[in-house]
Design a protein around this motif. Structure first.
Motif, PDB file in Angstrom:
ATOM      1  N   UNK A   1      21.155  43.033  55.164  1.00 12.73           N
ATOM      2  CA  UNK A   1      22.803  43.454  54.952  1.00 12.73           C
ATOM      3  C   UNK A   1      23.355  43.139  55.683  1.00 12.73           C
ATOM      4  N   UNK A   2      23.880  43.194  56.765  1.00 12.98           N
ATOM      5  CA  UNK A   2      24.883  42.028  57.637  1.00 12.98           C
ATOM      6  C   UNK A   2      24.812  40.390  56.478  1.00 12.98           C
ATOM      7  N   UNK A   3      23.528  39.160  56.540  1.00  6.53           N
ATOM      8  CA  UNK A   3      23.664  38.312  55.845  1.00  6.53           C
ATOM      9  C   UNK A   3      24.057  38.217  54.611  1.00  6.53           C
ATOM     10  N   UNK A   4      23.974  39.186  54.116  1.00  4.99           N
ATOM     11  CA  UNK A   4      24.775  39.303  52.151  1.00  4.99           C
ATOM     12  C   UNK A   4      25.721  39.695  52.392  1.00  4.99           C
ATOM     13  N   UNK A   5      26.469  40.582  53.731  1.00  4.96           N
ATOM     14  CA  UNK A   5      28.271  40.993  53.862  1.00  4.96           C
ATOM     15  C   UNK A   5      28.848  39.644  53.883  1.00  4.96           C
ATOM     16  N   UNK A   6      28.062  39.167  54.550  1.00  6.64           N
ATOM     17  CA  UNK A   6      29.076  38.152  55.376  1.00  6.64           C
ATOM     18  C   UNK A   6      29.044  36.989  53.950  1.00  6.64           C
ATOM     19  N   UNK A   7      27.843  36.981  53.991  1.00  7.41           N
ATOM     20  CA  UNK A   7      27.557  35.979  53.123  1.00  7.41           C
ATOM     21  C   UNK A   7      28.570  35.920  52.245  1.00  7.41           C
ATOM     22  N   UNK A   8      28.792  37.226  51.470  1.00 12.58           N
ATOM     23  CA  UNK A   8      30.181  37.676  49.918  1.00 12.58           C
ATOM     24  C   UNK A   8      31.060  37.327  50.876  1.00 12.58           C
ATOM     25  N   UNK A   9      31.432  38.044  52.251  1.00 14.60           N
ATOM     26  CA  UNK A   9      33.193  37.698  52.111  1.00 14.60           C
ATOM     27  C   UNK A   9      33.114  35.773  52.315  1.00 14.60           C
ATOM     28  N   UNK A  10      32.119  34.872  53.086  1.00 10.74           N
ATOM     29  CA  UNK A  10      33.021  33.683  52.453  1.00 10.74           C
ATOM     30  C   UNK A  10      32.595  33.423  51.239  1.00 10.74           C
ATOM     31  N   UNK A  11      31.757  33.918  50.417  1.00 10.48           N
ATOM     32  CA  UNK A  11      32.485  33.355  49.123  1.00 10.48           C
ATOM     33  C   UNK A  11      33.789  33.576  48.728  1.00 10.48           C
ATOM     34  N   UNK A  12      33.756  35.207  48.465  1.00 13.21           N
ATOM     35  CA  UNK A  12      35.268  35.617  48.018  1.00 13.21           C
ATOM     36  C   UNK A  12      36.410  35.062  48.862  1.00 13.21           C
ATOM     37  N   UNK A  13      36.406  34.420  49.991  1.00 14.60           N
ATOM     38  CA  UNK A  13      37.341  33.481  51.262  1.00 14.60           C
ATOM     39  C   UNK A  13      37.484  32.350  50.543  1.00 14.60           C
TER      40      UNK A  13
END
Length: 141
Positions: free
Chosen positions: A122-134
């Motif tokens: 969950x943390x990994x996909x959340x961080x990856x989503x934040x990076x992709x959005x950024x």
């Protein structure tokens, strides 16, 4: 030759790992029996799996909403699984605590692995989503 991993490809990898974690955690719940958790935990778990599957679909379809969905479901899942499984039984019907779990809860090492794997994924996909959005926001128009 140097290959770089894009935030979008990292998001797809993290989503794949998250999907595996969903399966592993679900398998543990099936092994333990659905009757060992409260109706509230079962209802929230059902909502989580529905939103998680929608997120997996969005990510692999490369939908514009995928990074934001990944952030939301990833961080919500990590927090939710921590509260439900990894904290002491302070939350009444919102708890399926593995700490000092009674024998009828059928908590074993695999249960701990499944819950910790789900939190990490969950943390990994959340961080990856934040990076992709950024990365999308920083891209020139």
């Amino acid at each position: 030759m140097t290959e770089t991993t894009t935030p979008e490809s990292t998001l797809r990898i993290a989503t794949g790992v998250f999907a595996v974690a969903l399966f592993v955690h679900g398998a543990d719940h099936m092994r333990r029996g659905m009757n060992v958790t409260s109706a509230l935990v079962n209802a929230l778990g059902t909502l989580q799996i529905l939103f998680a599957l929608l997120t997996v679909f969005l990510v692999f379809r490369r939908h514009p909403a995928a990074p934001r969905a990944a952030m939301l479901i990833g961080f919500a899942s990590a927090i939710g699984f921590t509260v439900v499984h990894l904290l002491p039984d302070w939350f009444g019907p919102l708890s399926d605590s593995f700490i000092n779990a009674p024998p009828e809860a059928r908590v074993i090492g695999f249960s701990w692995f499944a819950a910790l794997f789900e939190v990490a994924a969950g943390l990994a996909i959340g961080i990856a989503g934040a990076r992709a959005l950024r990365a999308r926001q920083l891209r020139p128009a």
